[in-house]
Write an enzyme that holds these catalytic residues in place. Structure first.
Site, PDB file in Angstrom:
ATOM      1  N   ASN A  14       2.971  -1.481   0.744  1.00 47.47           N
ATOM      2  CA  ASN A  14       1.682  -1.956   1.257  1.00 47.47           C
ATOM      3  C   ASN A  14       1.955  -3.238   2.034  1.00 47.47           C
ATOM      4  O   ASN A  14       2.119  -4.300   1.440  1.00 47.47           O
ATOM      5  CB  ASN A  14       0.730  -2.214   0.076  1.00 47.47           C
ATOM      6  CG  ASN A  14      -0.589  -2.832   0.523  1.00 47.47           C
ATOM      7  OD1 ASN A  14      -0.885  -2.872   1.719  1.00 47.47           O
ATOM      8  ND2 ASN A  14      -1.369  -3.317  -0.432  1.00 47.47           N
ATOM      9  N   TRP A  15       2.018  -3.097   3.363  1.00 49.17           N
ATOM     10  CA  TRP A  15       2.334  -4.277   4.172  1.00 49.17           C
ATOM     11  C   TRP A  15       1.177  -5.261   4.267  1.00 49.17           C
ATOM     12  O   TRP A  15       1.327  -6.355   4.807  1.00 49.17           O
ATOM     13  CB  TRP A  15       2.716  -3.844   5.594  1.00 49.17           C
ATOM     14  CG  TRP A  15       4.067  -3.202   5.713  1.00 49.17           C
ATOM     15  CD1 TRP A  15       5.027  -3.067   4.748  1.00 49.17           C
ATOM     16  CD2 TRP A  15       4.605  -2.599   6.899  1.00 49.17           C
ATOM     17  NE1 TRP A  15       6.119  -2.421   5.261  1.00 49.17           N
ATOM     18  CE2 TRP A  15       5.895  -2.119   6.582  1.00 49.17           C
ATOM     19  CE3 TRP A  15       4.132  -2.415   8.209  1.00 49.17           C
ATOM     20  CZ2 TRP A  15       6.706  -1.476   7.513  1.00 49.17           C
ATOM     21  CZ3 TRP A  15       4.937  -1.770   9.136  1.00 49.17           C
ATOM     22  CH2 TRP A  15       6.217  -1.310   8.778  1.00 49.17           C
ATOM     23  N   HIS A 101      -8.253  -1.438  -3.139  1.00 51.37           N
ATOM     24  CA  HIS A 101      -7.321  -2.519  -3.496  1.00 51.37           C
ATOM     25  C   HIS A 101      -8.131  -3.750  -3.910  1.00 51.37           C
ATOM     26  O   HIS A 101      -9.201  -4.020  -3.355  1.00 51.37           O
ATOM     27  CB  HIS A 101      -6.427  -2.835  -2.298  1.00 51.37           C
ATOM     28  CG  HIS A 101      -5.290  -3.734  -2.655  1.00 51.37           C
ATOM     29  ND1 HIS A 101      -5.451  -5.090  -2.814  1.00 51.37           N
ATOM     30  CD2 HIS A 101      -3.996  -3.476  -2.918  1.00 51.37           C
ATOM     31  CE1 HIS A 101      -4.290  -5.631  -3.158  1.00 51.37           C
ATOM     32  NE2 HIS A 101      -3.386  -4.669  -3.227  1.00 51.37           N
ATOM     33  N   GLU A 150      -3.015  -2.274 -10.949  1.00 46.83           N
ATOM     34  CA  GLU A 150      -2.569  -3.540 -10.358  1.00 46.83           C
ATOM     35  C   GLU A 150      -3.396  -4.698 -10.920  1.00 46.83           C
ATOM     36  O   GLU A 150      -4.441  -5.032 -10.349  1.00 46.83           O
ATOM     37  CB  GLU A 150      -2.759  -3.502  -8.841  1.00 46.83           C
ATOM     38  CG  GLU A 150      -1.906  -2.489  -8.122  1.00 46.83           C
ATOM     39  CD  GLU A 150      -1.671  -2.900  -6.679  1.00 46.83           C
ATOM     40  OE1 GLU A 150      -0.512  -2.914  -6.278  1.00 46.83           O
ATOM     41  OE2 GLU A 150      -2.633  -3.221  -5.979  1.00 46.83           O
ATOM     42  N   GLY A 156       1.079 -10.690  -5.911  1.00 47.73           N
ATOM     43  CA  GLY A 156       1.578 -11.758  -5.050  1.00 47.73           C
ATOM     44  C   GLY A 156       1.907 -13.048  -5.776  1.00 47.73           C
ATOM     45  O   GLY A 156       2.042 -14.096  -5.150  1.00 47.73           O
TER      46      GLY A 156
HETATM   47  P1  PGA Z   1       2.710  -7.752  -4.495  1.00 48.23           P
HETATM   48  O1  PGA Z   1       1.411  -6.908  -4.033  1.00 48.23           O
HETATM   49  O2  PGA Z   1       3.844  -6.761  -4.598  1.00 48.23           O
HETATM   50  O3  PGA Z   1       2.901  -8.765  -3.413  1.00 48.23           O
HETATM   51  O4  PGA Z   1       2.392  -8.352  -5.814  1.00 48.23           O
HETATM   52  C1  PGA Z   1       1.158  -5.653  -4.600  1.00 48.23           C
HETATM   53  C2  PGA Z   1      -0.119  -5.096  -4.027  1.00 48.23           C
HETATM   54  O5  PGA Z   1      -1.064  -5.869  -3.792  1.00 48.23           O
HETATM   55  O6  PGA Z   1      -0.237  -3.874  -3.799  1.00 48.23           O
END
Ligand code: PGA
Length: 227
Positions: A14-15, A101, A150, A156
């Site tokens: 997921n960019w 998301h 998630e 992040g």
């Molecule tokens: P991350 O993001 O790998 O930077 O934690 C994952 C996502 O939001 O799908």
């Protein structure tokens, strides 16, 4: 699982809102030739919409075992919906759509009802809906076969959930929904990916930050294949 059936292994990049067309094509030409062709290995790249046609072309020309996806879809069919990307237009380029998301829920007011409408559009136009949820209480529409757990604290932050907890949450979805495959996402790297994929109920990973670097992404794929 049994009878020699191989579990699918999903590795999804997921960019987010990153990469110009030039950067996207550099990534594809580095990663594409390095992906092994295996029946159960499903590697997907989800670029920003503007990169999608060029990425699709590069994948097709290179004959790479790489699926192309998007990070959102319109909840409506094509028509008078300014600024939206309809599933019946995107279907020419993509096989999968990340829907719901947490960044869309937080920053763009996306609700479970909107996610459900987007799922209907995806299914109607032969696009696989990958629905993201933050915990086991999020409502998942019936047609969904691919879910990503998630937790927001892990996205992040460099602070992933534990593989044990992710496995428990994945199991709770599998107990509720028939035929569902569950991915884990949130600070996945080449260092920790194996610990998640070794868990019985986890069928793959959704990767943000670490997917932007093509070398790191190839390392993630390679370490998954050693499992
Ligand atoms: P991350 O993001 O790998 O930077 O934690 C994952 C996502 O939001 O799908």
């Amino acid at each position: 699982m049994g009878g020699g059936e191989m579990k699918n292994l999903w590795i999804i990049a997921n960019w987010k809102s990153n990469k110009t067309i030039k950067e996207a094509l550099e990534w594809i030409s580095y990663v594409g030739p390095k992906i092994e062709k295996r029946e159960n290995l499903k590697v997907v790249v989800c670029p920003p919409f503007t990169d999608v046609p060029e990425v699709k072309k590069a994948v097709t020309v290179g004959n790479f075992p790489l699926m192309v996806g998007v990070q959102d879809l319109s909840p409506f069919d094509s028509g008078a919906y300014t600024g939206e990307e309809a599933a019946n237009i995107m279907r020419d380029f993509i096989e999968l759509a990340i829907l719901g998301h947490s960044e869309r829920r937080q920053n763009f007011g996306e609700t479970d009802e909107m996610v459900a409408m987007k799922v209907i559009q995806a299914v109607e136009h032969d696009i696989i809906p990958l629905v993201c949820v933050q915990d086991e209480n999020t409502k998942i529409p019936d047609q969904v076969r691919l879910v990503a757990y998630e937790p927001t604290f892990a996205i992040g932050t460099g602070n992933p959930d534990t593989p044990e907890n992710a496995d428990q949450v994945a199991k709770s979805f599998k107990d509720k929904l028939k035929e569902v495959e569950v991915l884990y996402g949130g600070s996945v790297t080449s260092e920790n990916v194996k610990a998640f994929l070794n868990k019985d109920n986890i069928n793959g990973v959704l990767i943000g930050t670490a997917s932007l670097d093509p070398e790191e992404f190839v390392e993630i794929i390679d370490s998954c294949l050693l499992i």
